[in-house]
Design an enzyme around this catalytic site. Structure first.
Site, mmCIF file in Angstrom:
data_model
loop_
_atom_site.group_PDB
_atom_site.id
_atom_site.type_symbol
_atom_site.label_atom_id
_atom_site.label_comp_id
_atom_site.label_asym_id
_atom_site.label_seq_id
_atom_site.Cartn_x
_atom_site.Cartn_y
_atom_site.Cartn_z
ATOM 1 N N ARG A 109 13.082 2.526 26.579
ATOM 2 C CA ARG A 109 12.148 3.101 27.562
ATOM 3 C C ARG A 109 10.747 2.819 27.033
ATOM 4 O O ARG A 109 10.390 3.249 25.931
ATOM 5 C CB ARG A 109 12.360 4.613 27.724
ATOM 6 C CG ARG A 109 11.218 5.267 28.483
ATOM 7 C CD ARG A 109 11.500 6.681 28.911
ATOM 8 N NE ARG A 109 12.437 6.713 30.007
ATOM 9 C CZ ARG A 109 12.599 7.761 30.816
ATOM 10 N NH1 ARG A 109 11.882 8.853 30.648
ATOM 11 N NH2 ARG A 109 13.465 7.721 31.812
ATOM 12 N N HIS A 136 13.128 1.203 37.227
ATOM 13 C CA HIS A 136 14.004 2.223 36.618
ATOM 14 C C HIS A 136 15.416 2.026 37.182
ATOM 15 O O HIS A 136 15.939 2.873 37.906
ATOM 16 C CB HIS A 136 13.456 3.604 36.961
ATOM 17 C CG HIS A 136 14.003 4.729 36.130
ATOM 18 N ND1 HIS A 136 14.878 4.533 35.075
ATOM 19 C CD2 HIS A 136 13.791 6.072 36.192
ATOM 20 C CE1 HIS A 136 15.167 5.712 34.532
ATOM 21 N NE2 HIS A 136 14.530 6.660 35.194
ATOM 22 N N GLN A 139 18.335 4.755 36.910
ATOM 23 C CA GLN A 139 18.164 5.874 37.838
ATOM 24 C C GLN A 139 18.764 5.543 39.203
ATOM 25 O O GLN A 139 19.419 6.382 39.835
ATOM 26 C CB GLN A 139 16.659 6.182 38.004
ATOM 27 C CG GLN A 139 16.372 7.305 38.983
ATOM 28 C CD GLN A 139 16.861 8.644 38.467
ATOM 29 O OE1 GLN A 139 16.557 9.026 37.344
ATOM 30 N NE2 GLN A 139 17.633 9.360 39.270
ATOM 31 N N ASP A 227 9.020 11.247 44.239
ATOM 32 C CA ASP A 227 8.933 11.264 42.775
ATOM 33 C C ASP A 227 7.564 11.839 42.439
ATOM 34 O O ASP A 227 6.710 12.019 43.329
ATOM 35 C CB ASP A 227 9.104 9.832 42.225
ATOM 36 C CG ASP A 227 9.161 9.760 40.693
ATOM 37 O OD1 ASP A 227 9.330 10.824 40.056
ATOM 38 O OD2 ASP A 227 9.025 8.648 40.152
ATOM 39 N N CYS A 266 14.257 11.940 41.238
ATOM 40 C CA CYS A 266 14.814 11.565 39.933
ATOM 41 C C CYS A 266 14.569 12.630 38.873
ATOM 42 O O CYS A 266 15.266 12.658 37.864
ATOM 43 C CB CYS A 266 14.255 10.217 39.491
ATOM 44 S SG CYS A 266 12.480 10.226 39.167
ATOM 45 N N ARG A 294 23.495 10.761 36.323
ATOM 46 C CA ARG A 294 22.960 9.831 35.322
ATOM 47 C C ARG A 294 24.022 9.544 34.253
ATOM 48 O O ARG A 294 24.148 8.403 33.798
ATOM 49 C CB ARG A 294 21.683 10.398 34.662
ATOM 50 C CG ARG A 294 20.480 10.549 35.594
ATOM 51 C CD ARG A 294 19.961 9.217 36.126
ATOM 52 N NE ARG A 294 19.656 8.263 35.069
ATOM 53 C CZ ARG A 294 18.532 8.245 34.356
ATOM 54 N NH1 ARG A 294 17.576 9.124 34.608
ATOM 55 N NH2 ARG A 294 18.328 7.341 33.405
HETATM 56 N N1 CP Z 1 14.802 10.707 35.754
HETATM 57 C C1 CP Z 1 14.558 10.428 34.465
HETATM 58 O O1 CP Z 1 14.573 9.275 34.030
HETATM 59 O O2 CP Z 1 14.293 11.532 33.708
HETATM 60 P P1 CP Z 1 13.778 11.541 32.207
HETATM 61 O O3 CP Z 1 12.350 11.050 32.222
HETATM 62 O O4 CP Z 1 13.869 12.990 31.790
HETATM 63 O O5 CP Z 1 14.628 10.651 31.372
HETATM 64 N N1 NVA Z 2 7.917 7.518 37.987
HETATM 65 C C1 NVA Z 2 8.201 8.419 36.899
HETATM 66 C C2 NVA Z 2 9.662 8.530 36.694
HETATM 67 C C3 NVA Z 2 10.079 9.482 35.606
HETATM 68 C C4 NVA Z 2 11.562 9.528 35.393
HETATM 69 C C5 NVA Z 2 7.499 7.940 35.658
HETATM 70 O O1 NVA Z 2 7.474 6.712 35.416
HETATM 71 O O2 NVA Z 2 6.959 8.761 34.929
#
Ligand code: CP
Ligand code: NVA
Length: 309
Positions: A109, A136, A139, A227, A266, A294
Site C-alpha cells: 500500500r 484499489h 477493494q 467514499d 469501502c 475483504r
Molecule cells: N477500505 C480499505 O482499504 O480500508 P483500510 O484503509 O482500513 O485498509
Molecule cells: N480513497 C481512499 C480509500 C481508503 C480505503 C483513500 O485513498 O484514502
C-alpha cells in the site's frame, strides 16, 4: 515462468475474477460459524508467507490480508515505512529482491502507483496492490462479491458513484469494462476520474455517464457508492469539502435509486460528510458485509496469485 501480479483488475481479467468471486463464496459458506483464525479444511497456502508493506494507514486491508493468510493456512508479516529501511531510503528494487527471497508474495500500500509497478518489476514473487493513489483493485473484488451476494447480476447493473473521482472509482470503472455494468459518476467540476479509466470502461462495453448533477447520477441506480471526500495524502487540498456538499449520499438522494438499491462504502467513512447517518445505518447499507468480504475476496486473490485458482 510469468508471475501473477495483481496491480490492477485487468492483470487477472474477467474469467479469473469470476473464478475468484465463485471461490470466495464457496470458501465463505464452507467456514460459516468457524473461529475466524481457523484454517480452511484444505489449507491451500500452508507454509506460505505474505510480506505486507504499508506506506499509508490501514485497518481493513491490514487485518483482512493477515486473517486471509491464516485462513489459507499461511502467515503474514508487516513492514511499514516508519520502522523499515524503506523509510531510510532503501530502494524499492532492493526491497523487492530481498522480500522475494523471504516471502512467497508481497502486498504493498503506497502513494505513487509507479512504486508498486517497480516492486513487481524487481520481485520474483507475486505483488499485490493494496491501494495506491491510482487504484484499489482488492477493494473492488470485495465490492463485486458483495453485490453478487445481494442478488445483483453484474452485466447491465446501474451503479451510481457520488463524490470524489478517486482511486476506488478508478477500479470500479475498470470492473465495469470487464463485467459490462454501467456507471453514473456524479462529481463536482475538477474532481472527475482520470479519462483513461472512463475510456477503459467504455472500451469494454460499459456505459459511463459523467455528470455534475448528483440526482441524475443516483436516479434508478441498483448500487450507490461513495467514499471519503479526502483520500489519504490529499489532506492539503483546500476548498474541496464545500464543492462536495451536493454529492452527500443522504436519504433524499438515496430515494432516487431503486427501492431495493444497496449502499456501498469501502470505509473508513466520515458520516455526515460523504454519507448521512440515516443512509449509513439504514437496511440498504451493506458496508459491514462489504468490509468482511475483504477477507473472502483477498483469499481468492492470493490463491490466484499463487496459481492455485
Ligand atoms: N477500505 C480499505 O482499504 O480500508 P483500510 O484503509 O482500513 O485498509
Ligand atoms: N480513497 C481512499 C480509500 C481508503 C480505503 C483513500 O485513498 O484514502
Amino acid at each position: 515462468m510469468a508471475v501473477n501480479h495483481f496491480l490492477d483488475l485487468s492483470d487477472a481479467g474477467g474469467d479469473a475474477i469470476a473464478a475468484m468471486l465463485a471461490d470466495a463464496q464457496d470458501r465463505k459458506a464452507a467456514r460459516a460459524g468457524w473461529p475466524k483464525g481457523k484454517p480452511d479444511a484444505d489449507a491451500p497456502l500452508a507454509g506460505h508467507v505474505l510480506a505486507m508493506i504499508f506506506e499509508k494507514n490501514s485497518t481493513r486491508t491490514r487485518a483482512s490480508f493477515d486473517i486471509a493468510m491464516r485462513q489459507l493456512g499461511g502467515s503474514a508479516l508487516i513492514l511499514d515505512s516508519g520502522t523499515s529501511q524503506l523509510g531510510r531510503g532503501e530502494s524499492i528494487a532492493d526491497t523487492a529482491r530481498v522480500l522475494s527471497r523471504m516471502a512467497d508474495a508481497i502486498m504493498i500500500r503506497t502513494d505513487d502507483h509507479v512504486k508498486a509497478e517497480e516492486l513487481a518489476h524487481y520481485a520474483s514473487v507475486p505483488v499485490i496492490n493494496g491501494l495506491t493513489d491510482r487504484s484499489h483493485p482488492c477493494q473492488i473484488v470485495a465490492d463485486l462479491l458483495t453485490m453478487v451476494e445481494q442478488g445483483k447480476a453484474l452485466p447491465g447493473l446501474e451503479l451510481a458513484w457520488l463524490g470524489d473521482g478517486n482511486n476506488v472509482l478508478h477500479s470500479i470503472l475498470e470492473a465495469a469494462g470487464i463485467f459490462k455494468f454501467n456507471v453514473r459518476v456524479g462529481t463536482p467540476q475538477g474532481y472527475e476520474p482520470e479519462t483513461e479509466f472512463v475510456e477503459m470502461a467504455r472500451a469494454g462495453g460499459a456505459q459511463v455517464t459523467l455528470t455534475k448533477n448528483a440526482a441524475e447520477a443516483a436516479e434508478g441506480a441498483d448500487i450507490v457508492v461513495t467514499d471519503t471526500w479526502v483520500s489519504m495524502g490529499q489532506e492539503h487540498v483546500h476548498n474541496k469539502l464545500a464543492a462536495m456538499e451536493p454529492f452527500r449520499v443522504d436519504e433524499k438522494l438515496m430515494a432516487r435509486a431503486k427501492p431495493d438499491a444497496r449502499f456501498l462504502h469501502c470505509l473508513p467513512a466520515h458520516v455526515g460528510d460523504e454519507v448521512s447517518s440515516g443512509v449509513f445505518e439504514s437496511p440498504q447499507s451493506v458496508v459491514f458485509d462489504e468490509a468482511e468480504n475483504r477477507i473472502h475476496a483477498q483469499k481468492s486473490i492470493l490463491l490466484w496469485c499463487h496459481g492455485k485458482l
